[in-house]
Write a protein that holds these residues in place. Structure first.
Motif, PDB file in Angstrom:
ATOM      1  N   ASP A   5       0.837  -1.190   0.000  1.00  0.00           N
ATOM      2  CA  ASP A   5       0.000   0.000   0.000  1.00  0.00           C
ATOM      3  C   ASP A   5       0.878   1.248   0.000  1.00  0.00           C
ATOM      4  O   ASP A   5       2.111   1.160  -0.006  1.00  0.00           O
ATOM      5  CB  ASP A   5      -0.953  -0.016   1.199  1.00  0.00           C
ATOM      6  CG  ASP A   5      -0.225  -0.045   2.536  1.00  0.00           C
ATOM      7  OD1 ASP A   5       1.007   0.209   2.590  1.00  0.00           O
ATOM      8  OD2 ASP A   5      -0.888  -0.325   3.541  1.00  0.00           O
ATOM      9  N   THR A   6       0.239   2.399   0.011  1.00  0.00           N
ATOM     10  CA  THR A   6       0.963   3.669  -0.068  1.00  0.00           C
ATOM     11  C   THR A   6       1.907   3.856   1.114  1.00  0.00           C
ATOM     12  O   THR A   6       3.063   4.267   0.923  1.00  0.00           O
ATOM     13  CB  THR A   6      -0.025   4.848  -0.147  1.00  0.00           C
ATOM     14  OG1 THR A   6      -0.922   4.624  -1.241  1.00  0.00           O
ATOM     15  CG2 THR A   6       0.712   6.170  -0.364  1.00  0.00           C
ATOM     16  N   GLU A  68      -6.595   0.677  -8.174  1.00  0.00           N
ATOM     17  CA  GLU A  68      -6.797  -0.707  -7.751  1.00  0.00           C
ATOM     18  C   GLU A  68      -7.587  -1.515  -8.779  1.00  0.00           C
ATOM     19  O   GLU A  68      -7.540  -2.741  -8.771  1.00  0.00           O
ATOM     20  CB  GLU A  68      -7.477  -0.775  -6.379  1.00  0.00           C
ATOM     21  CG  GLU A  68      -8.870  -0.200  -6.341  1.00  0.00           C
ATOM     22  CD  GLU A  68      -8.938   1.314  -6.171  1.00  0.00           C
ATOM     23  OE1 GLU A  68     -10.065   1.832  -6.244  1.00  0.00           O
ATOM     24  OE2 GLU A  68      -7.909   1.971  -5.986  1.00  0.00           O
ATOM     25  N   ASN A  69      -8.293  -0.853  -9.675  1.00  0.00           N
ATOM     26  CA  ASN A  69      -9.063  -1.556 -10.707  1.00  0.00           C
ATOM     27  C   ASN A  69      -8.249  -1.878 -11.953  1.00  0.00           C
ATOM     28  O   ASN A  69      -8.695  -2.648 -12.801  1.00  0.00           O
ATOM     29  CB  ASN A  69     -10.290  -0.737 -11.101  1.00  0.00           C
ATOM     30  CG  ASN A  69     -11.228  -0.561  -9.931  1.00  0.00           C
ATOM     31  OD1 ASN A  69     -11.396  -1.456  -9.119  1.00  0.00           O
ATOM     32  ND2 ASN A  69     -11.837   0.608  -9.826  1.00  0.00           N
ATOM     33  N   CYS A  70      -7.095  -1.284 -12.083  1.00  0.00           N
ATOM     34  CA  CYS A  70      -6.236  -1.486 -13.250  1.00  0.00           C
ATOM     35  C   CYS A  70      -5.535  -2.845 -13.143  1.00  0.00           C
ATOM     36  O   CYS A  70      -5.016  -3.195 -12.088  1.00  0.00           O
ATOM     37  CB  CYS A  70      -5.214  -0.360 -13.307  1.00  0.00           C
ATOM     38  SG  CYS A  70      -4.091  -0.443 -14.703  1.00  0.00           S
ATOM     39  N   LYS A  71      -5.512  -3.589 -14.216  1.00  0.00           N
ATOM     40  CA  LYS A  71      -4.921  -4.939 -14.223  1.00  0.00           C
ATOM     41  C   LYS A  71      -3.502  -4.979 -14.777  1.00  0.00           C
ATOM     42  O   LYS A  71      -2.832  -5.995 -14.698  1.00  0.00           O
ATOM     43  CB  LYS A  71      -5.802  -5.891 -15.038  1.00  0.00           C
ATOM     44  CG  LYS A  71      -7.241  -5.935 -14.590  1.00  0.00           C
ATOM     45  CD  LYS A  71      -7.370  -6.472 -13.189  1.00  0.00           C
ATOM     46  CE  LYS A  71      -8.826  -6.558 -12.782  1.00  0.00           C
ATOM     47  NZ  LYS A  71      -9.029  -6.407 -11.383  1.00  0.00           N
ATOM     48  N   ARG A  72      -3.035  -3.889 -15.350  1.00  0.00           N
ATOM     49  CA  ARG A  72      -1.723  -3.876 -16.009  1.00  0.00           C
ATOM     50  C   ARG A  72      -0.565  -4.225 -15.072  1.00  0.00           C
ATOM     51  O   ARG A  72       0.316  -5.001 -15.419  1.00  0.00           O
ATOM     52  CB  ARG A  72      -1.459  -2.510 -16.630  1.00  0.00           C
ATOM     53  CG  ARG A  72      -2.333  -2.184 -17.805  1.00  0.00           C
ATOM     54  CD  ARG A  72      -2.082  -0.737 -18.249  1.00  0.00           C
ATOM     55  NE  ARG A  72      -2.854  -0.415 -19.415  1.00  0.00           N
ATOM     56  CZ  ARG A  72      -2.444  -0.632 -20.657  1.00  0.00           C
ATOM     57  NH1 ARG A  72      -1.275  -1.164 -20.870  1.00  0.00           N
ATOM     58  NH2 ARG A  72      -3.204  -0.305 -21.679  1.00  0.00           N
ATOM     59  N   GLY A  94      -1.920   2.355  -6.984  1.00  0.00           N
ATOM     60  CA  GLY A  94      -1.421   3.119  -8.130  1.00  0.00           C
ATOM     61  C   GLY A  94      -1.526   4.626  -7.948  1.00  0.00           C
ATOM     62  O   GLY A  94      -1.553   5.144  -6.832  1.00  0.00           O
ATOM     63  N   LYS A  95      -1.586   5.299  -9.090  1.00  0.00           N
ATOM     64  CA  LYS A  95      -1.602   6.761  -9.068  1.00  0.00           C
ATOM     65  C   LYS A  95      -2.789   7.331  -8.291  1.00  0.00           C
ATOM     66  O   LYS A  95      -2.657   8.340  -7.610  1.00  0.00           O
ATOM     67  CB  LYS A  95      -1.593   7.318 -10.488  1.00  0.00           C
ATOM     68  CG  LYS A  95      -0.273   7.129 -11.195  1.00  0.00           C
ATOM     69  CD  LYS A  95      -0.138   8.015 -12.405  1.00  0.00           C
ATOM     70  CE  LYS A  95      -0.753   7.430 -13.631  1.00  0.00           C
ATOM     71  NZ  LYS A  95      -0.420   8.210 -14.853  1.00  0.00           N
TER      72      LYS A  95
END
Length: 107
Positions: A5-6, A68-72, A94-95
């Motif tokens: 996490d961050t 959190e929804n990005c799969k890349r 992520g960002k």
């Protein structure tokens, strides 16, 4: 795959400035803003680019994408592990999570 996490990422950055951050989004998204110090390796290009751009397979590498929804980033982490990288972490938020904490992006 280990996720972070961050708060963990920020702590690691303070204690270990040699961490490699990898933004897995397309180049245009990277140019609009990325975590400070990150390099850009699009997730679909990891198998081809990682051996050249990330030569140390024992280095600590943190991959991320938009949210959190990005799969890349998850796909990139799996591909790096298949290539033999041993210290790969997925910064799930992520960002979006980075910005939610009031942190800034590089442009």
């Amino acid at each position: 795959m280990t996720t972070i996490d961050t708060a963990t990422l920020r702590d690691w950055q303070k204690r270990h400035p040699d961490i490699t951050l990898v933004d897995t989004l397309p180049a245009a998204a990277f140019a609009k803003g990325h975590l400070p110090g990150a390099i850009n390796i699009v997730s679909d290009d990891v198998l081809d680019e990682a051996p050249r751009r990330l030569p140390d397979k024992q280095a600590t590498i943190v991959v991320y994408c938009a949210s959190e929804n990005c799969k890349r980033a998850g796909r990139a982490a799996e591909r790096l592990a298949r290539l033999g990288y041993t210290e790969v972490y997925h910064y799930v938020g992520g960002k979006k999570a980075w910005l939610a904490e009031g942190l800034t992006l590089e442009h």
